[in-house]
Design a protein around this motif. Structure first.
Motif, PDB file in Angstrom:
ATOM      1  N   LEU A   1       0.838  -1.197   0.000  1.00 41.66           N
ATOM      2  CA  LEU A   1       0.000   0.000   0.000  1.00 41.66           C
ATOM      3  C   LEU A   1       0.876   1.250   0.000  1.00 41.66           C
ATOM      4  O   LEU A   1       0.585   2.231  -0.713  1.00 41.66           O
ATOM      5  N   LEU A   2       1.961   1.237   0.785  1.00 41.88           N
ATOM      6  CA  LEU A   2       2.891   2.366   0.786  1.00 41.88           C
ATOM      7  C   LEU A   2       3.555   2.531  -0.579  1.00 41.88           C
ATOM      8  O   LEU A   2       3.729   3.656  -1.068  1.00 41.88           O
ATOM      9  N   ALA A   3       3.939   1.413  -1.219  1.00 43.12           N
ATOM     10  CA  ALA A   3       4.532   1.505  -2.552  1.00 43.12           C
ATOM     11  C   ALA A   3       3.532   2.062  -3.557  1.00 43.12           C
ATOM     12  O   ALA A   3       3.887   2.862  -4.441  1.00 43.12           O
ATOM     13  N   GLY A   4       2.259   1.654  -3.434  1.00 35.45           N
ATOM     14  CA  GLY A   4       1.239   2.208  -4.316  1.00 35.45           C
ATOM     15  C   GLY A   4       1.041   3.698  -4.101  1.00 35.45           C
ATOM     16  O   GLY A   4       0.872   4.468  -5.061  1.00 35.45           O
ATOM     17  N   ALA A   5       1.086   4.128  -2.843  1.00 37.60           N
ATOM     18  CA  ALA A   5       0.990   5.565  -2.560  1.00 37.60           C
ATOM     19  C   ALA A   5       2.189   6.312  -3.123  1.00 37.60           C
ATOM     20  O   ALA A   5       2.062   7.431  -3.645  1.00 37.60           O
ATOM     21  N   GLY A   6       3.378   5.676  -3.033  1.00 33.00           N
ATOM     22  CA  GLY A   6       4.567   6.308  -3.601  1.00 33.00           C
ATOM     23  C   GLY A   6       4.459   6.477  -5.102  1.00 33.00           C
ATOM     24  O   GLY A   6       4.790   7.543  -5.656  1.00 33.00           O
ATOM     25  N   PHE A   7       3.990   5.423  -5.788  1.00 30.38           N
ATOM     26  CA  PHE A   7       3.821   5.552  -7.232  1.00 30.38           C
ATOM     27  C   PHE A   7       2.754   6.594  -7.555  1.00 30.38           C
ATOM     28  O   PHE A   7       2.882   7.346  -8.529  1.00 30.38           O
ATOM     29  N   GLY A   8       1.692   6.634  -6.729  1.00 32.39           N
ATOM     30  CA  GLY A   8       0.652   7.650  -6.968  1.00 32.39           C
ATOM     31  C   GLY A   8       1.197   9.055  -6.851  1.00 32.39           C
ATOM     32  O   GLY A   8       0.826   9.948  -7.630  1.00 32.39           O
ATOM     33  N   ALA A   9       2.092   9.262  -5.886  1.00 38.11           N
ATOM     34  CA  ALA A   9       2.692  10.589  -5.727  1.00 38.11           C
ATOM     35  C   ALA A   9       3.565  10.936  -6.925  1.00 38.11           C
ATOM     36  O   ALA A   9       3.541  12.077  -7.425  1.00 38.11           O
ATOM     37  N   LEU A  10       4.342   9.984  -7.419  1.00 41.01           N
ATOM     38  CA  LEU A  10       5.191  10.233  -8.586  1.00 41.01           C
ATOM     39  C   LEU A  10       4.334  10.504  -9.823  1.00 41.01           C
ATOM     40  O   LEU A  10       4.628  11.410 -10.618  1.00 41.01           O
ATOM     41  N   TRP A  11       3.293   9.710  -9.993  1.00 37.30           N
ATOM     42  CA  TRP A  11       2.421   9.876 -11.158  1.00 37.30           C
ATOM     43  C   TRP A  11       1.707  11.227 -11.137  1.00 37.30           C
ATOM     44  O   TRP A  11       1.533  11.866 -12.172  1.00 37.30           O
TER      45      TRP A  11
END
Length: 527
Positions: free
Chosen positions: A165-175
């Motif tokens: 979930l944290l990795a998904g949030a990280g990718f969401g922030a980059l995107w």
């Protein structure tokens, strides 16, 4: 959460993130406002009811002590522990090195970019509560298995939900930073630099997933060769060996070609008939043998598989002295299992056969799905092909049925029998069950060592059926012919004695004939 806890206690680690969500919903008012907590309270009551349906009766089960003992062994004492080396080793085996690095990179970069986005009030940046939720979901189980638990094993995997979930949030922030909405149309806000950044991010992610697949695909999806079981993990690209090495045990879920499909087919076509023992775990063998009788007391066959995980020790000297190898099971031309038969060490022995699992794979598929009853090894009644009876011994216990197995008894051999009982009274070693082959003379006594070590024939609970497994040795000089298989029940202690049977043909004494054994010189048949 309660439904998941019925499968495993690790589900309790979802409660911290659930509590965090509840707090966001109710704020501090939830601690004092009874009405505001009503939906959460109702959900908790439903969950408690689901758990009670199983665990309240389970408290009275003989398996309860087994489960609590296992949990105590896992958690143990001596807090705190340092389990980080074993956790790193386990993560390296199951995930490789690129997957944890990719997840870590997304979390770190995303956290930095997300923090900058919140300072700049960027609306598409994942909110702070997503990061807090992922942190709670990952940190609690990770700290428990790293510091509190004595044997973390593979259970630390429950932390992966929060980490992803944290990795998904990280990718969401980059995107959100590269604003991919600019790709939808060449509008006034079109920005070539952002489109390029978006493409670069997508290429980097795809490249990272490709690197991850160089490890995960071979170890999970490639069935031959067995990379993990053959200890060839370090031959894979980008593989890394931790300082303490990879864990030698607790290797679950990886391809295993043991040749057990061939054993299934050999039992089905009658090539193998009778009891067996093996160095493999019973949960594996029960499925592949379709419930054939596994017995450590003079079994007819021994199946010795290669490269077994959590191998069970077998009596090598006994196998060498009293058994002869009658066959070898091969997989892709490689020997994977040796089959030994008892009492075949002398005489004009035939050369050992070779059974290729590829030749029996199609017959195995046609055998259908096995019955998923727990079997007598789980202390349950599992009458599959047995004969039903309705015999009562006094008012104490009923004999529901029996099953004589296909293993042929012979002089110096054994008779294998399952007896299915229903106690009417509770008894703690207050009764004795006897079985024998032959009346006068008696040529087989069932009071000796048996295959079943549960002791259910000595401790009864009223209304709870059980299976008793009997191993009855046949005398060396047993005469050929038909001999009755007899059963009796006695009450021990003061005022005890043999119980009078009813519901069966009268024999004039306490014995009930439940079957007939035909003994031949060197071979026999069961009825």
């Amino acid at each position: 959460a309660a439904g998941a806890a019925l499968a495993h206690y690790d589900a309790l680690f979802v409660l911290p993130p659930i509590a965090l969500v509840a707090f966001w919903r109710t704020r501090w008012r939830g601690l004092i406002d009874f009405e505001l907590l009503a939906p959460w309270r109702q959900g908790a009551l439903v969950g408690a009811g689901l758990l009670a349906l199983f665990f309240v009766p389970y408290l009275d089960s003989p398996l309860f002590a087994l489960a609590t003992g296992r949990i105590e062994d896992r958690v143990g004492g001596g807090f705190p522990h340092n389990n980080l080396p074993s956790i790193v080793a386990s993560a390296t085996l199951y995930l490789g090195t690129m997957f944890p690095l990719l997840v870590a990179a997304l979390i770190v970069l995303g956290a930095v970019v997300g923090a900058a986005g919140r300072l700049m009030r960027r609306p598409d940046t994942p909110p702070l509560r997503v990061w807090l939720l992922g942190l709670a979901w990952a940190a609690v189980p990770l700290l428990f298995y790293a510091v509190v638990a004595r044997k973390p094993g593979t259970h630390v995997h429950v932390a992966s939900s929060g980490l992803l979930l944290l990795a998904g949030a990280g990718f969401g922030a980059l995107w959100a930073t590269v604003r991919p909405r600019a790709l939808l149309a060449a509008a006034p806000g079109f920005n070539v630099a952002r489109v390029g950044a978006c493409a670069v991010l997508a290429v980097l992610l795809a490249g990272g997933l490709a690197l991850v697949s160089t490890y995960l695909v071979p170890i999970y999806l490639q069935t031959t060769a067995e990379i993990v079981r053959a200890n060839k993990v370090n031959t894979l690209p980008l593989a890394w060996r931790p300082p303490g090495g990879l864990p030698p045990k607790e290797r679950f879920g990886f391809p295993y070609q043991g040749g057990w499909n061939a054993v299934t087919a050999l039992f089905a076509d009658g090539t193998l008939r009778g009891s067996y023992d093996t160095n493999e775990q019973i949960q594996v063998t029960y499925w592949y043998t379709r419930g054939q009788w596994r017995c450590s007391d003079a079994p007819r066959y021994y199946f010795i598989a290669e490269n077994v995980q959590d191998e069970i020790e077998t009596p090598r000297r006994t196998i060498q002295a009293e058994y002869r190898q009658i066959g070898t099971v091969t997989v892709a031309g490689q020997p994977k299992m040796r089959v030994y038969e008892r009492g075949a060490a002398t005489g004009n022995a035939q050369p050992a056969a070779t059974w290729a699992v590829e030749d029996v794979a199609a017959p195995f598929q046609r055998l259908g799905t096995p019955r998923f009853d727990p079997g007598p090894w789980a202390r349950g009644v599992a009458a599959r092909d047995g004969r039903l009876l309705a015999v009562s011994f006094g008012a104490d216990i009923d004999l529901l049925g029996y099953q004589v197995y296909a293993e042929d008894p012979r002089p110096a051999g054994v008779v294998r029998v399952d007896l299915f009982w229903l106690p009417r009274v509770t008894s703690d070693e207050g009764h004795r069950i006897d079985a024998q082959v032959g009346r006068e003379p008696r040529i087989g006594d069932g009071s000796g060592p048996a295959c079943d070590k549960t002791g259910d024939d000595r401790t009864w609970l009223a209304g709870r059926p059980f299976t008793q497994r009997l191993s009855i040795p046949i005398a060396v000089g047993a005469p050929a012919g038909h001999h009755p298989l007899l059963v009796s029940v006695s009450r021990l202690g003061a005022g005890g004695g043999a119980l009078t049977p009813s519901g069966a043909p009268a024999t004039g004494d306490a014995l009930v004939q439940i079957g007939e054994i035909e003994v031949h010189d060197g071979s026999s048949r069961t009825r």
